[in-house]
Design a protein around this motif. Structure first.
Motif, PDB file in Angstrom:
ATOM      1  N   TYR A  71      64.973  40.479  90.855  1.00  0.00           N
ATOM      2  CA  TYR A  71      63.656  39.847  90.698  1.00  0.00           C
ATOM      3  C   TYR A  71      63.730  38.398  91.182  1.00  0.00           C
ATOM      4  O   TYR A  71      64.814  37.833  91.360  1.00  0.00           O
ATOM      5  CB  TYR A  71      63.208  39.879  89.230  1.00  0.00           C
ATOM      6  N   GLN A  72      62.562  37.819  91.394  1.00  0.00           N
ATOM      7  CA  GLN A  72      62.458  36.395  91.712  1.00  0.00           C
ATOM      8  C   GLN A  72      61.457  35.752  90.756  1.00  0.00           C
ATOM      9  O   GLN A  72      60.404  36.334  90.464  1.00  0.00           O
ATOM     10  CB  GLN A  72      61.997  36.162  93.160  1.00  0.00           C
ATOM     11  N   TYR A  73      61.812  34.563  90.289  1.00  0.00           N
ATOM     12  CA  TYR A  73      60.928  33.782  89.425  1.00  0.00           C
ATOM     13  C   TYR A  73      60.440  32.589  90.233  1.00  0.00           C
ATOM     14  O   TYR A  73      61.234  31.745  90.655  1.00  0.00           O
ATOM     15  CB  TYR A  73      61.680  33.328  88.172  1.00  0.00           C
ATOM     16  N   ASP A  74      59.141  32.514  90.449  1.00  0.00           N
ATOM     17  CA  ASP A  74      58.557  31.456  91.288  1.00  0.00           C
ATOM     18  C   ASP A  74      58.207  30.252  90.422  1.00  0.00           C
ATOM     19  O   ASP A  74      57.040  30.041  90.050  1.00  0.00           O
ATOM     20  CB  ASP A  74      57.325  31.987  92.017  1.00  0.00           C
ATOM     21  N   ALA A  75      59.231  29.452  90.104  1.00  0.00           N
ATOM     22  CA  ALA A  75      59.023  28.285  89.255  1.00  0.00           C
ATOM     23  C   ALA A  75      58.191  27.224  89.967  1.00  0.00           C
ATOM     24  O   ALA A  75      57.441  26.476  89.317  1.00  0.00           O
ATOM     25  CB  ALA A  75      60.377  27.697  88.846  1.00  0.00           C
ATOM     26  N   VAL A  76      58.296  27.153  91.286  1.00  0.00           N
ATOM     27  CA  VAL A  76      57.541  26.147  92.039  1.00  0.00           C
ATOM     28  C   VAL A  76      56.043  26.414  91.944  1.00  0.00           C
ATOM     29  O   VAL A  76      55.234  25.498  91.719  1.00  0.00           O
ATOM     30  CB  VAL A  76      57.992  26.131  93.517  1.00  0.00           C
ATOM     31  N   ARG A  77      55.642  27.689  92.090  1.00  0.00           N
ATOM     32  CA  ARG A  77      54.213  28.020  91.991  1.00  0.00           C
ATOM     33  C   ARG A  77      53.694  27.778  90.575  1.00  0.00           C
ATOM     34  O   ARG A  77      52.559  27.321  90.380  1.00  0.00           O
ATOM     35  CB  ARG A  77      53.975  29.474  92.397  1.00  0.00           C
ATOM     36  N   ARG A  78      54.538  28.052  89.583  1.00  0.00           N
ATOM     37  CA  ARG A  78      54.118  27.795  88.196  1.00  0.00           C
ATOM     38  C   ARG A  78      53.917  26.307  87.956  1.00  0.00           C
ATOM     39  O   ARG A  78      52.960  25.894  87.288  1.00  0.00           O
ATOM     40  CB  ARG A  78      55.161  28.353  87.231  1.00  0.00           C
ATOM     41  N   LEU A  79      54.831  25.476  88.503  1.00  0.00           N
ATOM     42  CA  LEU A  79      54.686  24.029  88.371  1.00  0.00           C
ATOM     43  C   LEU A  79      53.411  23.554  89.064  1.00  0.00           C
ATOM     44  O   LEU A  79      52.669  22.714  88.527  1.00  0.00           O
ATOM     45  CB  LEU A  79      55.907  23.329  88.974  1.00  0.00           C
ATOM     46  N   HIS A  80      53.149  24.118  90.243  1.00  0.00           N
ATOM     47  CA  HIS A  80      51.924  23.760  90.981  1.00  0.00           C
ATOM     48  C   HIS A  80      50.690  24.105  90.149  1.00  0.00           C
ATOM     49  O   HIS A  80      49.752  23.305  90.024  1.00  0.00           O
ATOM     50  CB  HIS A  80      51.895  24.512  92.312  1.00  0.00           C
ATOM     51  N   ASP A  81      50.680  25.298  89.559  1.00  0.00           N
ATOM     52  CA  ASP A  81      49.528  25.728  88.762  1.00  0.00           C
ATOM     53  C   ASP A  81      49.353  24.863  87.523  1.00  0.00           C
ATOM     54  O   ASP A  81      48.224  24.587  87.096  1.00  0.00           O
ATOM     55  CB  ASP A  81      49.687  27.196  88.353  1.00  0.00           C
ATOM     56  N   SER A  82      50.478  24.428  86.930  1.00  0.00           N
ATOM     57  CA  SER A  82      50.381  23.587  85.734  1.00  0.00           C
ATOM     58  C   SER A  82      49.807  22.216  86.068  1.00  0.00           C
ATOM     59  O   SER A  82      49.100  21.612  85.259  1.00  0.00           O
ATOM     60  CB  SER A  82      51.755  23.435  85.080  1.00  0.00           C
ATOM     61  N   ARG A  83      50.070  21.738  87.276  1.00  0.00           N
ATOM     62  CA  ARG A  83      49.560  20.422  87.694  1.00  0.00           C
ATOM     63  C   ARG A  83      48.089  20.475  88.058  1.00  0.00           C
ATOM     64  O   ARG A  83      47.340  19.528  87.812  1.00  0.00           O
ATOM     65  CB  ARG A  83      50.365  19.895  88.873  1.00  0.00           C
ATOM     66  N   PHE A  84      47.664  21.597  88.636  1.00  0.00           N
ATOM     67  CA  PHE A  84      46.301  21.662  89.160  1.00  0.00           C
ATOM     68  C   PHE A  84      45.406  22.623  88.368  1.00  0.00           C
ATOM     69  O   PHE A  84      44.277  22.895  88.771  1.00  0.00           O
ATOM     70  CB  PHE A  84      46.337  22.079  90.632  1.00  0.00           C
ATOM     71  N   GLY A  85      45.917  23.153  87.262  1.00  0.00           N
ATOM     72  CA  GLY A  85      45.090  23.958  86.380  1.00  0.00           C
ATOM     73  C   GLY A  85      44.693  25.306  86.917  1.00  0.00           C
ATOM     74  O   GLY A  85      43.637  25.840  86.548  1.00  0.00           O
ATOM     75  N   ASP A  86      45.532  25.888  87.782  1.00  0.00           N
ATOM     76  CA  ASP A  86      45.225  27.192  88.369  1.00  0.00           C
ATOM     77  C   ASP A  86      45.905  28.301  87.565  1.00  0.00           C
ATOM     78  O   ASP A  86      47.101  28.523  87.686  1.00  0.00           O
ATOM     79  CB  ASP A  86      45.696  27.267  89.828  1.00  0.00           C
ATOM     80  N   GLY A  87      45.133  29.006  86.721  1.00  0.00           N
ATOM     81  CA  GLY A  87      45.688  30.147  86.008  1.00  0.00           C
ATOM     82  C   GLY A  87      46.398  29.762  84.719  1.00  0.00           C
ATOM     83  O   GLY A  87      46.596  28.586  84.410  1.00  0.00           O
ATOM     84  N   ASP A  88      46.795  30.781  83.981  1.00  0.00           N
ATOM     85  CA  ASP A  88      47.466  30.609  82.695  1.00  0.00           C
ATOM     86  C   ASP A  88      48.973  30.536  82.912  1.00  0.00           C
ATOM     87  O   ASP A  88      49.644  31.558  83.073  1.00  0.00           O
ATOM     88  CB  ASP A  88      47.117  31.783  81.783  1.00  0.00           C
ATOM     89  N   VAL A  89      49.531  29.324  82.917  1.00  0.00           N
ATOM     90  CA  VAL A  89      50.962  29.159  83.184  1.00  0.00           C
ATOM     91  C   VAL A  89      51.811  29.616  82.008  1.00  0.00           C
ATOM     92  O   VAL A  89      53.034  29.729  82.124  1.00  0.00           O
ATOM     93  CB  VAL A  89      51.288  27.689  83.537  1.00  0.00           C
ATOM     94  N   ARG A  90      51.172  29.891  80.858  1.00  0.00           N
ATOM     95  CA  ARG A  90      51.942  30.395  79.713  1.00  0.00           C
ATOM     96  C   ARG A  90      52.393  31.838  79.944  1.00  0.00           C
ATOM     97  O   ARG A  90      53.367  32.277  79.326  1.00  0.00           O
ATOM     98  CB  ARG A  90      51.094  30.306  78.438  1.00  0.00           C
ATOM     99  N   ASP A  91      51.705  32.538  80.807  1.00  0.00           N
ATOM    100  CA  ASP A  91      52.073  33.924  81.118  1.00  0.00           C
ATOM    101  C   ASP A  91      53.086  33.922  82.262  1.00  0.00           C
ATOM    102  O   ASP A  91      52.723  33.970  83.439  1.00  0.00           O
ATOM    103  CB  ASP A  91      50.821  34.715  81.509  1.00  0.00           C
ATOM    104  N   ILE A  92      54.365  33.851  81.893  1.00  0.00           N
ATOM    105  CA  ILE A  92      55.421  33.731  82.905  1.00  0.00           C
ATOM    106  C   ILE A  92      55.484  34.972  83.787  1.00  0.00           C
ATOM    107  O   ILE A  92      55.885  34.897  84.956  1.00  0.00           O
ATOM    108  CB  ILE A  92      56.782  33.485  82.214  1.00  0.00           C
ATOM    109  N   SER A  93      55.064  36.112  83.267  1.00  0.00           N
ATOM    110  CA  SER A  93      55.135  37.346  84.058  1.00  0.00           C
ATOM    111  C   SER A  93      54.329  37.257  85.349  1.00  0.00           C
ATOM    112  O   SER A  93      54.608  37.984  86.307  1.00  0.00           O
ATOM    113  CB  SER A  93      54.658  38.535  83.228  1.00  0.00           C
ATOM    114  N   ARG A  94      53.334  36.377  85.392  1.00  0.00           N
ATOM    115  CA  ARG A  94      52.544  36.192  86.610  1.00  0.00           C
ATOM    116  C   ARG A  94      53.392  35.628  87.744  1.00  0.00           C
ATOM    117  O   ARG A  94      53.020  35.729  88.919  1.00  0.00           O
ATOM    118  CB  ARG A  94      51.363  35.249  86.360  1.00  0.00           C
TER     119      ARG A  94
END
Length: 275
Positions: A71-94
């Motif tokens: 598997y791959q975990y896209d931590a960079v996209r999660r960080l981007h979403d947390s900064r710009f409010g795109d989606g629920d970053v609490r749901d790591i499965s996304r």
């Protein structure tokens, strides 16, 4: 159990057919070695075609880690979403996506997995897959989710023998060395790609090809794929098969890819023909 016998596009020796059957029956990975050009990578594709299974390809590089196939975990996209409010970053499965082996485990169908050129990775790579290949499951630490194989995949692993595999890894595999085809088997392989080749041209090309492979000191002997390309060039040129064993082999650069090998063969063929 259905016995693997190759396909119309892939001719197998009896020994390779038995090795595939044993690996499938035991549920063990099949580790295939052999010189370049003996069809190691194509074997997985044709096993998938034969058993009518999907194929997952995992092409290993020097930077590849075992987890990449799971598997791959896209931590960079999660960080981007947390900064710009795109989606629920609490749901790591996304932000989790399965790799080739992970997708094979999750599939409802039996899948053929090709782990290609495993010897390109570092020495710990094979050992890092031991548990997953044994238990046929793995855990994603970021979510705690367990991905277990619904259908045990057929795993084909290829190696060009650039590195020795760890003993613990080898114990878990069925091993097969693909011998270079003899003239009879090679003729069958060539006719898959050139079904209407003239008998005289094929016989002359095979004689020249095996004479060339027998030259001592070649750094890279010509392989099956190069023979097939060479035959294409010969057919397009309309060359006389009688000229294939002369002092100058036509289109030699199609067969040999090292300057030293071309010089070596040129000297030996001139000495052999006395010209």
């Amino acid at each position: 159990m259905q016995s693997f016998s190759g396909t119309s596009e892939y001719i197998v020796s009896p020994e390779l057919s038995r090795a595939v059957d044993v690996a499938v029956a035991l549920g063990r990975p099949l580790l295939v070695k052999g010189e370049p050009g003996t069809g190691k990578t194509l074997l997985a594709r044709d096993i998938a075609n034969f058993f009518e299974c999907p194929l997952e390809r995992w092409h290993v590089k020097s930077t590849t880690k075992a987890v990449d196939g799971l598997y791959q975990y896209d931590a960079v996209r999660r960080l981007h979403d947390s900064r710009f409010g795109d989606g629920d970053v609490r749901d790591i499965s996304r932000y989790i996506s399965l790799g080739p082996l992970g997708r094979a485990f999750a599939s409802e169908r039996r899948v053929v997995v090709l782990i290609d050129e495993i010897d390109k990775a570092d020495l710990e790579f094979p050992n890092d897959l031991l548990h997953e290949l044994d238990a046929m499951e793995f855990t994603i630490p970021e979510t705690g989710a367990v991905v277990a194989a619904r259908q045990r995949p057929i795993v084909i692993i290829t190696s060009n023998n650039e590195k020795e595999m760890p003993d613990a890894f080898l114990r878990r595999c069925v091993f097969h060395w693909i011998e270079f085809p003899d003239k009879a088997l090679m003729a069958r392989i060539v006719r898959v790609h050139h079904p209407d080749v003239e008998d005289k041209l094929l016989a002359g090309a095979l004689e020249a090809f095996y004479t060339l492979r027998a030259v001592e000191g070649l750094r890279k002997p010509p392989s099956t794929s190069e023979l097939i390309d060479w035959l294409s060039a010969l057919r397009l040129s309309g060359i006389d098969p009688a000229k294939l064993l002369g002092a100058k082999i036509p289109f030699l650069g199609t067969l040999l890819k090292k300057e030293q090998d071309i010089d070596n063969v040129g000297r030996r063929m001139k000495a052999r023909t006395g010209s």
